[in-house]
Scaffold this motif. Structure first.
Motif, mmCIF file in Angstrom:
data_model
loop_
_atom_site.group_PDB
_atom_site.id
_atom_site.type_symbol
_atom_site.label_atom_id
_atom_site.label_comp_id
_atom_site.label_asym_id
_atom_site.label_seq_id
_atom_site.Cartn_x
_atom_site.Cartn_y
_atom_site.Cartn_z
ATOM 1 N N ALA A 113 -35.323 -107.550 -39.371
ATOM 2 C CA ALA A 113 -34.284 -106.521 -39.297
ATOM 3 C C ALA A 113 -34.031 -105.909 -40.674
ATOM 4 C CB ALA A 113 -32.989 -107.100 -38.748
ATOM 5 N N ILE A 114 -33.842 -104.577 -40.698
ATOM 6 C CA ILE A 114 -33.399 -103.850 -41.879
ATOM 7 C C ILE A 114 -31.997 -103.340 -41.582
ATOM 8 C CG2 ILE A 114 -33.845 -101.933 -43.448
ATOM 9 C CD1 ILE A 114 -35.974 -104.075 -43.560
ATOM 10 N N ASN A 115 -31.052 -103.598 -42.493
ATOM 11 C CA ASN A 115 -29.641 -103.374 -42.211
ATOM 12 C C ASN A 115 -28.993 -102.420 -43.216
ATOM 13 O OD1 ASN A 115 -29.919 -105.804 -40.413
ATOM 14 N ND2 ASN A 115 -30.021 -106.848 -42.390
ATOM 15 N N TYR A 116 -28.069 -101.598 -42.715
ATOM 16 C CA TYR A 116 -27.263 -100.722 -43.575
ATOM 17 C C TYR A 116 -25.797 -100.887 -43.194
ATOM 18 C CZ TYR A 116 -24.802 -96.599 -45.251
ATOM 19 O OH TYR A 116 -23.876 -95.769 -45.841
ATOM 20 N N ARG A 117 -24.938 -101.031 -44.230
ATOM 21 C CA ARG A 117 -23.497 -101.152 -43.986
ATOM 22 C C ARG A 117 -22.740 -100.144 -44.854
ATOM 23 N NH1 ARG A 117 -20.601 -106.762 -43.224
ATOM 24 N NH2 ARG A 117 -20.165 -106.413 -45.423
ATOM 25 N N ARG A 118 -21.666 -99.597 -44.277
ATOM 26 C CA ARG A 118 -20.796 -98.650 -44.961
ATOM 27 C C ARG A 118 -19.390 -99.234 -45.056
ATOM 28 N NH1 ARG A 118 -21.124 -93.989 -48.160
ATOM 29 N NH2 ARG A 118 -19.361 -92.613 -47.752
ATOM 30 N N GLN A 119 -18.882 -99.356 -46.299
ATOM 31 C CA GLN A 119 -17.536 -99.888 -46.493
ATOM 32 C C GLN A 119 -16.534 -98.761 -46.249
ATOM 33 O OE1 GLN A 119 -17.097 -103.415 -47.992
ATOM 34 N NE2 GLN A 119 -15.400 -102.974 -46.608
ATOM 35 N N LEU A 120 -15.963 -98.740 -45.039
ATOM 36 C CA LEU A 120 -15.025 -97.681 -44.693
ATOM 37 C C LEU A 120 -13.602 -97.998 -45.128
ATOM 38 C CD1 LEU A 120 -16.227 -96.577 -41.129
ATOM 39 C CD2 LEU A 120 -16.769 -95.566 -43.362
ATOM 40 N N VAL A 121 -13.237 -99.276 -45.061
ATOM 41 C CA VAL A 121 -11.885 -99.704 -45.437
ATOM 42 C C VAL A 121 -12.009 -100.934 -46.324
ATOM 43 C CG1 VAL A 121 -9.654 -100.553 -44.609
ATOM 44 C CG2 VAL A 121 -10.904 -98.826 -43.287
ATOM 45 N N GLY A 122 -11.233 -100.977 -47.393
ATOM 46 C CA GLY A 122 -11.212 -102.160 -48.248
ATOM 47 C C GLY A 122 -11.634 -101.874 -49.670
ATOM 48 N N ARG A 123 -10.813 -102.367 -50.597
ATOM 49 C CA ARG A 123 -11.127 -102.231 -52.023
ATOM 50 C C ARG A 123 -10.214 -103.147 -52.806
ATOM 51 N NH1 ARG A 123 -11.170 -96.537 -55.475
ATOM 52 N NH2 ARG A 123 -12.061 -97.410 -57.394
ATOM 53 N N GLY A 124 -10.771 -103.783 -53.833
ATOM 54 C CA GLY A 124 -9.961 -104.634 -54.694
ATOM 55 C C GLY A 124 -9.299 -105.763 -53.934
ATOM 56 N N GLU A 125 -7.979 -105.857 -54.026
ATOM 57 C CA GLU A 125 -7.225 -106.941 -53.403
ATOM 58 C C GLU A 125 -6.574 -106.514 -52.087
ATOM 59 O OE1 GLU A 125 -7.257 -110.054 -54.520
ATOM 60 O OE2 GLU A 125 -8.648 -109.322 -56.054
ATOM 61 N N GLN A 126 -7.036 -105.433 -51.481
ATOM 62 C CA GLN A 126 -6.454 -105.001 -50.217
ATOM 63 C C GLN A 126 -6.673 -106.074 -49.146
ATOM 64 O OE1 GLN A 126 -8.130 -101.180 -49.264
ATOM 65 N NE2 GLN A 126 -7.014 -100.130 -50.891
ATOM 66 N N PRO A 127 -5.713 -106.264 -48.222
ATOM 67 C CA PRO A 127 -5.809 -107.361 -47.245
ATOM 68 C C PRO A 127 -6.726 -107.068 -46.064
ATOM 69 C CG PRO A 127 -3.754 -106.178 -46.945
ATOM 70 C CD PRO A 127 -4.397 -105.591 -48.170
ATOM 71 N N MET A 128 -7.086 -105.807 -45.825
ATOM 72 C CA MET A 128 -7.919 -105.468 -44.668
ATOM 73 C C MET A 128 -9.181 -104.745 -45.118
ATOM 74 S SD MET A 128 -6.973 -103.324 -41.202
ATOM 75 C CE MET A 128 -5.790 -104.581 -40.709
ATOM 76 N N TRP A 129 -10.332 -105.194 -44.547
ATOM 77 C CA TRP A 129 -11.637 -104.605 -44.867
ATOM 78 C C TRP A 129 -12.385 -104.328 -43.569
ATOM 79 C CZ3 TRP A 129 -14.024 -104.650 -50.042
ATOM 80 C CH2 TRP A 129 -13.119 -105.026 -51.045
ATOM 81 N N PHE A 130 -13.148 -103.221 -43.564
ATOM 82 C CA PHE A 130 -13.911 -102.839 -42.380
ATOM 83 C C PHE A 130 -15.212 -102.194 -42.831
ATOM 84 C CE2 PHE A 130 -14.707 -99.585 -38.956
ATOM 85 C CZ PHE A 130 -15.115 -100.487 -37.988
ATOM 86 N N ALA A 131 -16.354 -102.700 -42.332
ATOM 87 C CA ALA A 131 -17.661 -102.218 -42.784
ATOM 88 C C ALA A 131 -18.663 -102.252 -41.633
ATOM 89 C CB ALA A 131 -18.174 -103.053 -43.955
ATOM 90 N N PRO A 132 -18.783 -101.170 -40.852
ATOM 91 C CA PRO A 132 -19.751 -101.139 -39.749
ATOM 92 C C PRO A 132 -21.187 -101.302 -40.251
ATOM 93 C CG PRO A 132 -18.211 -99.300 -39.609
ATOM 94 C CD PRO A 132 -18.011 -99.932 -40.946
#
Length: 285
Positions: free
Chosen positions: A112-131
């Protein structure tokens, strides 16, 4: 990141029987010793087993992830994943190489070859989302049972949340579609997955984990008839970190996948090893 392997449901190999035993207590002791003797106190974040976290690799840092899973019959699956930031943490590229028990040895599965995009989340933020979007190549063998004979696409939606200072949760929902070819018969196979985990940050370099993963997978059964299988496992586990002065972090981990419901009776051993280190100096913000 969880390995996007589709050779067998939830990466669970099934082929041979063996009576070999692992020294689990010794492994626990080593893991605890590693966590205590670490240099510095860099915490553990992107080191789950069955559940994918939503943290992309930081700029200038690469991660090498090895998973080994073995069931009571002696069947096993090994995967190696390497994750690279694409210029910054916003974009990440990776690949996954699976090796699975087959006959008297092992054979390559579907890569598998995979690509992810960090849409939400940076530094010390409590919520992160990366499809994540993965392209799966038919490098495995249908004859040996390590591949599906055709290309596939996989989408996973990982969400990570920090509940408080000591509890982190991860949530996944995903789907895979494969243009399989088995014994000369072509079929489009689909699967759905869902997973969740809770991580107890007992110490910065030692965590306890509880993960659950479910999948509903279409397969080609006898006479190439389409069938649907459901699988559900619960995995209690632990992980510890060795932080070196060079910036390298080594994280060994161990868990026991336990089948429930449609997977009742399944008992596996799961071993994890991550090596993460800088490959260049990160750019100044």
């Amino acid at each position: 990141m969880k390995d996007p392997v589709r050779s067998t449901p939830l990466g669970n190999p099934r082929m041979h029987r063996s009576t070999r035993r692992y020294s689990v207590l010794r492994y626990y002791s080593l893991l605890l010793a590693f966590s205590v003797s670490s240099v510095g106190a860099q915490g553990i974040s992107d080191n789950s087993f069955l559940v994918e976290e939503a943290y992309n690799q930081e700029a200038g840092v690469v991660q090498h992830i090895s998973n080994f899973r073995r069931d009571r019959a002696g069947d096993w699956l090994f995967t190696f994943t390497q994750e690279w930031p694409a210029s910054s943490q916003r974009d990440q590229l990776s690949y996954t190489l699976p090796l699975q028990s087959s006959g008297a040895g092992g054979a390559l599965g579907d890569v598998a070859i995979n690509y992810r995009r960090q849409l939400v989340g940076r530094g010390e933020q409590p919520m992160w989302f990366a499809p994540r979007l993965s392209v799966v190549f038919p490098t495995g063998s249908t004859r040996k049972g390590t591949g599906l004979g055709g290309p596939g696409l996989q989408l996973n939606l990982p969400l990570s949340t920090k509940v408080d200072r000591t509890i982190v949760t991860h949530w996944n929902a995903g789907a895979t579609i494969t243009r399989a070819r088995v014994d000369g018969v072509r079929a489009t196979l689909r699967s759905l997955t869902a997973a969740a985990s809770a991580i107890w940050l007992l110490a910065p370099t030692f965590n306890l984990m509880l993960e659950g993963a479910w999948d509903r997978t279409e397969v080609l059964g006898d006479a190439n008839a389409r069938a649907t299988e459901n699988h559900f496992v619960l995995l209690p586990g632990m992980r510890g970190a060795i932080n070196l002065s060079s910036g390298m972090q080594i994280v060994p981990g161990f868990g026991v996948p336990i089948g429930l419901g449609p997977s009742r009776g399944q008992r596996d051993l799961f071993f994890y090893l991550s090596i993460e280190h800088p490959f260049r100096r990160a750019p100044k913000p």
